[in-house]
Design a protein around this motif. Structure first.
Motif, mmCIF file in Angstrom:
data_model
loop_
_atom_site.group_PDB
_atom_site.id
_atom_site.type_symbol
_atom_site.label_atom_id
_atom_site.label_comp_id
_atom_site.label_asym_id
_atom_site.label_seq_id
_atom_site.Cartn_x
_atom_site.Cartn_y
_atom_site.Cartn_z
ATOM 1 N N GLY A 1 0.933 -1.165 -0.009
ATOM 2 C CA GLY A 1 -0.130 0.021 -0.022
ATOM 3 C C GLY A 1 0.844 1.201 -0.052
ATOM 4 N N LEU A 2 0.465 2.353 -0.594
ATOM 5 C CA LEU A 2 1.055 3.547 -0.659
ATOM 6 C C LEU A 2 0.253 4.678 -0.229
ATOM 7 N N ARG A 3 0.819 5.848 -0.029
ATOM 8 C CA ARG A 3 0.266 7.323 0.002
ATOM 9 C C ARG A 3 0.430 8.092 -1.144
ATOM 10 N N LEU A 4 -0.342 9.211 -1.375
ATOM 11 C CA LEU A 4 -0.063 9.990 -2.454
ATOM 12 C C LEU A 4 1.522 10.621 -2.336
ATOM 13 N N VAL A 5 1.640 10.990 -1.154
ATOM 14 C CA VAL A 5 3.425 11.635 -0.959
ATOM 15 C C VAL A 5 4.512 10.519 -1.347
ATOM 16 N N LEU B 1 4.640 9.144 -3.882
ATOM 17 C CA LEU B 1 4.752 9.135 -5.586
ATOM 18 C C LEU B 1 5.560 10.419 -5.742
ATOM 19 N N THR B 2 6.005 11.176 -4.789
ATOM 20 C CA THR B 2 6.677 12.535 -5.153
ATOM 21 C C THR B 2 7.792 12.153 -6.289
ATOM 22 N N GLY B 3 7.704 12.889 -7.226
ATOM 23 C CA GLY B 3 8.951 12.625 -8.216
ATOM 24 C C GLY B 3 8.489 12.082 -9.795
ATOM 25 N N ARG B 4 7.287 11.243 -9.436
ATOM 26 C CA ARG B 4 6.569 10.167 -10.337
ATOM 27 C C ARG B 4 5.460 11.136 -11.218
ATOM 28 N N LEU B 5 5.461 10.934 -12.496
ATOM 29 C CA LEU B 5 4.549 11.586 -13.325
ATOM 30 C C LEU B 5 3.269 10.784 -14.151
ATOM 31 N N LEU B 6 2.330 11.356 -13.986
ATOM 32 C CA LEU B 6 1.319 10.764 -14.611
ATOM 33 C C LEU B 6 1.440 10.877 -16.390
ATOM 34 N N PRO B 7 0.663 9.946 -17.045
ATOM 35 C CA PRO B 7 1.156 9.948 -18.598
ATOM 36 C C PRO B 7 1.033 11.389 -19.354
ATOM 37 N N TYR B 8 0.284 12.276 -18.894
ATOM 38 C CA TYR B 8 0.348 13.615 -19.386
ATOM 39 C C TYR B 8 1.221 14.657 -18.617
ATOM 40 N N THR C 1 1.598 15.331 -15.291
ATOM 41 C CA THR C 1 1.169 16.034 -14.051
ATOM 42 C C THR C 1 1.719 15.238 -13.011
ATOM 43 N N PRO C 2 2.435 15.878 -11.780
ATOM 44 C CA PRO C 2 3.064 15.336 -10.807
ATOM 45 C C PRO C 2 1.979 14.233 -10.142
ATOM 46 N N ALA C 3 2.276 13.163 -10.088
ATOM 47 C CA ALA C 3 1.222 12.188 -9.284
ATOM 48 C C ALA C 3 1.185 12.276 -7.856
ATOM 49 N N GLU C 4 1.832 13.030 -7.073
ATOM 50 C CA GLU C 4 1.638 13.203 -5.760
ATOM 51 C C GLU C 4 0.312 14.197 -5.588
ATOM 52 N N LYS C 5 0.109 15.088 -6.599
ATOM 53 C CA LYS C 5 -1.160 15.734 -6.682
ATOM 54 C C LYS C 5 -2.622 15.170 -6.855
ATOM 55 N N GLY C 6 -2.265 13.728 -6.954
ATOM 56 C CA GLY C 6 -3.776 12.927 -7.253
ATOM 57 C C GLY C 6 -4.132 13.113 -8.634
ATOM 58 N N LEU C 7 -5.509 12.960 -8.579
ATOM 59 C CA LEU C 7 -6.437 13.141 -9.840
ATOM 60 C C LEU C 7 -6.215 14.566 -10.267
ATOM 61 N N PRO C 8 -6.347 14.736 -11.712
ATOM 62 C CA PRO C 8 -6.685 16.069 -12.105
ATOM 63 C C PRO C 8 -8.103 16.321 -12.008
ATOM 64 N N GLY D 1 5.023 -6.657 -16.448
ATOM 65 C CA GLY D 1 5.798 -5.651 -16.187
ATOM 66 C C GLY D 1 5.301 -4.500 -15.508
ATOM 67 N N ILE D 2 3.902 -4.854 -14.948
ATOM 68 C CA ILE D 2 3.288 -3.608 -14.441
ATOM 69 C C ILE D 2 2.857 -4.103 -12.843
ATOM 70 N N ALA D 3 2.909 -3.336 -11.831
ATOM 71 C CA ALA D 3 2.275 -3.706 -10.836
ATOM 72 C C ALA D 3 1.459 -2.529 -10.387
ATOM 73 N N TYR D 4 0.113 -3.096 -9.670
ATOM 74 C CA TYR D 4 -0.964 -2.141 -9.272
ATOM 75 C C TYR D 4 -1.001 -2.180 -7.757
ATOM 76 N N ARG D 5 -1.054 -1.056 -7.130
ATOM 77 C CA ARG D 5 -1.003 -0.896 -5.687
ATOM 78 C C ARG D 5 -2.200 -0.068 -5.113
ATOM 79 N N PRO D 6 -2.722 -0.231 -4.048
ATOM 80 C CA PRO D 6 -3.715 0.924 -3.589
ATOM 81 C C PRO D 6 -3.010 1.997 -2.930
ATOM 82 N N VAL D 7 -3.548 3.332 -3.081
ATOM 83 C CA VAL D 7 -3.104 4.623 -2.408
ATOM 84 C C VAL D 7 -3.936 4.984 -1.869
ATOM 85 N N GLU D 8 -3.604 5.407 -0.427
ATOM 86 C CA GLU D 8 -4.282 5.947 0.720
ATOM 87 C C GLU D 8 -4.619 7.517 0.180
ATOM 88 N N GLY D 9 -5.670 7.725 0.156
ATOM 89 C CA GLY D 9 -6.092 9.104 0.060
ATOM 90 C C GLY D 9 -6.429 9.365 -1.618
#
Length: 294
Positions: A178-182, A184-191, A193-200, A240-248
């Motif tokens: 399990g993960l938290r949004l924080v 994911l800091t430093g990782r980007l969504l496909p377009y 957007t910083p991933a730690e900001k959550g959903l656009p 090649g892909i893992a899916y994990r829950p994200v708190e928040g």
């Protein structure tokens, strides 16, 4: 004063959205000089300045922002009139359902089996195209996943479940359950957007839509992560892909949506049918992690 022409509105919307005459001209398939002249003629016609021009970009004046908002509504109305008229003239009527492939939470086969009022014509498109199809009259109803811009749209929830983050199986974070949004800091969504900001939040920025294969290729090489509903993750179990829950992270809700002004009895029956089918569907609470960490 003479009425505005749809051609003038299309030109202006392109320039306002691109914020650049060259890009707008390319989008419209025309040369830049006649486009610039057309916008100057439009400003003279209305007697107001619509754009502030610089060497690098253009910006909207307050009057320009008003025209942009109204022009979008007017162009949608014109497109809707044409699309609905053509549809009404078809010899065999059909209900047009817009959706993104694989985003039906497994409901589509049962929907097509159960709905027998009209033949269902599927309009498959990229991300975000379903909402546009409702607005411009190409679709009567759509399956949409939240969040989306709800202006002018009525909808009913069907299935709600967690969103997961998709990441490269080689990512160190994939070793966690399990993960938290924080995290994911430093990782980007496909377009980008910083991933730690959550959903656009809608309305989304305009991007050329990516398909699933393009998005998953970016994820597998570690160039992006992606938030997606659990029912979509279950369909794409890739080594090649893992899916994990994200708190928040905001959960996903699949909805059935239609234009707020629609009064079609066939749409009302379709909505009731889909709700009945969704009510018999298993929930997606507390899913186990999916994927193959290495």
């Amino acid at each position: 004063m003479d009425h505005l022409e749809t051609r003038q509105l299309r030109y202006f919307v392109a320039v306002a959205e691109e914020q650049h005459f060259g890009r707008a001209a390319h989008r419209l398939g025309m040369a830049q000089p006649p486009l610039s002249r057309a916008i100057r003629d439009l400003e003279r016609h209305l007697g107001v300045q619509l754009l502030v021009r610089t060497s690098r970009r253009v910006a909207l004046t307050p009057a320009g922002q008003v025209l942009l908002d109204e022009a979008r509504i007017a162009l949608d109305a014109v497109a809707t009139a044409g699309n609905r008229t053509r549809h009404a003239g078809q010899e065999v009527p059909a209900l047009r359902l817009a959706l993104k492939a694989d985003h039906d939470a497994g409901l589509l086969p049962r929907i097509l089996d159960a709905y027998d009022v009209l033949p269902v014509e599927l309009l498959l498109g990229g991300y975000g195209e379903q909402l546009a199809a409702l607005h411009d009259g190409r679709a009567d109803v759509a399956l949409l996943t939240t969040p989306f811009d709800e202006r002018g749209i009525d909808s009913e929830p069907l299935v709600t479940g967690p969103r997961l983050v998709a990441m490269a199986a080689s990512d160190p974070l994939a070793a966690r359950t399990g993960l938290r949004l924080v995290d994911l800091t430093g990782r980007l969504l496909p377009y980008g957007t910083p991933a730690e900001k959550g959903l656009p939040t809608p309305p989304f920025d305009h991007h050329e839509p990516l398909d699933h294969s393009q998005i998953f290729s970016l994820i597998e090489v570690g160039a992006a992560v992606w938030f997606l509903p659990v029912w979509l993750a279950e369909r794409f179990d890739r080594p090649g892909i893992a899916y994990r829950p994200v708190e928040g992270l905001e959960p996903a809700t699949l909805t059935v949506a239609w234009p707020a002004r629609s009064r079609l009895a066939a749409v009302a029956t379709f909505v009731r049918t889909v709700q009945q089918i969704a009510g018999d569907t298993a929930t997606y609470d507390n899913p186990a992690p999916v994927g193959h960490p290495v």
